[in-house]
Motif scaffolding. Structure first.
Motif: not given
Length: 411
Positions: A72, A154, A174
């Motif tokens: 990420g 996310a 993320t």
């Protein structure tokens, strides 16, 4: 006798265990050490360190770090953002509240808006410094940057470490996208010192500096190395009445006293305890103070006041700017607070004697002139020993003494 010894031993073990837990509870968390246990967060951990966010996290209590794995983070690094912009992005992932796995799935009304360290910088516009946390259906929890049209980019992955109501480290899927946090941020050399301070909660101090001759001294020291201890707006606003009573030279010296003519990172300040000169130091006029640290907390101590470093605005050689919770007051301009005299003990009344009005009464203590500005150095000086940098944890020391005493008692 055996029964008494048994109770004594049991009591000693119980008290010792409690004292041990008390000592452990005083230890601060360390985000670098926590993340180092999981190689999957190596990149995230690395950027927390080089942006100096790690040291700020370690100084705070009741905090949640939303970590992102190496994959990420690679998406963020590929954008080619400057280090100062990356700091803003990562600051958005540090929530100024405690959210463990259980709390995330029990959010009141299913949604919460949490302030972040990006918001605390004062440079986040509107709601951009907040994170929207929403408990979704199916056991999922979504995260989205504030002011991002409610997009939850996310999701919660897992809990990494939980120290209840102190620090929670969780993994999210993320990096949170945010146009505001990813906006270009200039390097220190490309920015005006007072503009940087004004944008990060030190506007009152910056404006006062701009209106004085001290500003040029700060600018002249920028290239060779400069560390500024910037009082927050609330701290300097409260001090302004005293500042206005100073002479012109006193005002300049007071402003110069908030900076030192060399670069000192937070790590350096933690390791280099002791006396330090300031921009106001001039021959016989010492204008110095003592740097001390206790774990992750760094304090600046004069004979008048002790200020605590509360945050990092910039820490990039040759310039470091830290926020402090009090204005540094030099002994050359202010007198130390004299302790109030203890009241004289009253004589015991004679039971057989008739009560009578006491002839001698202790005089009422007058208000001390402490903290009042003075053109001359304060009349009283603290001993040099009081400025020593050696510190110890009093709680742990007392615990060890008590444990030793109990052990001797049982023997």
């Amino acid at each position: 006798m055996q029964l008494i010894l048994g109770y004594a031993r049991t009591g000693m073990v119980t008290v010792s265990a409690l004292l041990f837990l008390l000592c452990c509870a005083t230890e601060a968390h360390n985000i670098t050490s926590i993340l180092a246990k999981s190689p999957e967060f190596a990149t995230f951990n690395h950027y927390l360190t080089i942006t100096h966010l790690a040291s700020e996290i370690n100084m705070r209590q009741t905090i949640t770090v939303c970590a992102v794995d190496n994959h990420g983070m690679s998406d963020l690094i590929d954008k080619g953002l400057s280090l100062y912009t990356i700091k803003n992005v990562l600051a958005l992932h540090v929530l100024l509240d405690y959210f463990d796995s259980k709390k995330l799935h029990q959010i009141t009304n299913g949604s919460a808006l949490a302030a972040t360290m990006y918001q605390a910088t004062g440079s986040a516009p509107g709601a951009a410094g907040f994170v929207n946390i929403t408990d979704l259906k199916g056991g999922k929890v979504g995260f989205g940057a504030g002011g991002n049209d409610g997009e939850l980019a996310a999701t919660f992955v897992k809990s990494v470490e939980e120290l209840p109501y102190n620090i929670s480290v969780i993994q999210i899927s993320t990096v949170l996208p945010s146009e505001e946090a990813e906006a270009p941020t200039a390097a220190p050399s490309e920015q005006k010192l007072t503009d940087v301070m004004s944008a990060h909660g030190c506007k009152v101090f910056a404006d006062t500096l701009l209106a004085s001759d001290a500003q040029k001294t700060y600018e002249d020291n920028l290239e060779g190395g400069l560390t500024v201890f910037c009082p927050t707006d609330d701290a300097f606003k409260n001090f302004l009445p005293k500042y206005k009573n100073l002479t012109a030279d006193g005002k300049t010296s007071l402003l110069l006293y908030q900076g030192i003519p060399l670069y000192e990172s937070l790590t350096m300040l933690k390791s280099n305890n002791g006396m330090t000169n300031t921009l106001a130091t001039d021959g016989a006029k010492k204008y110095d103070f003592t740097v001390q640290n206790d774990g992750e907390e760094v304090t600046l101590k004069t004979t008048i006041v002790t200020a605590r470093i509360t945050g990092t605005i910039l820490d990039k050689q040759p310039l470091a700017i830290f926020t402090i919770d009090k204005v540094l007051l030099p002994k050359e301009l202010f007198k130390a607070v004299a302790p109030a005299p203890a009241p004289a003990p009253e004589p015991e009344a004679d039971a057989d004697a008739p009560s009578a009005e006491k002839k001698n009464k202790s005089p009422v203590a007058q208000d001390s002139p402490a903290d009042s500005p003075s053109e001359d150095p304060a009349d009283q000086r603290a001993d040099d020993d009081k400025n020593g940098s050696v510190r110890y944890n009093g709680g742990i020391f007392a615990a060890l003494l008590l444990s030793s005493f109990l052990g001797i008692l049982v023997l």
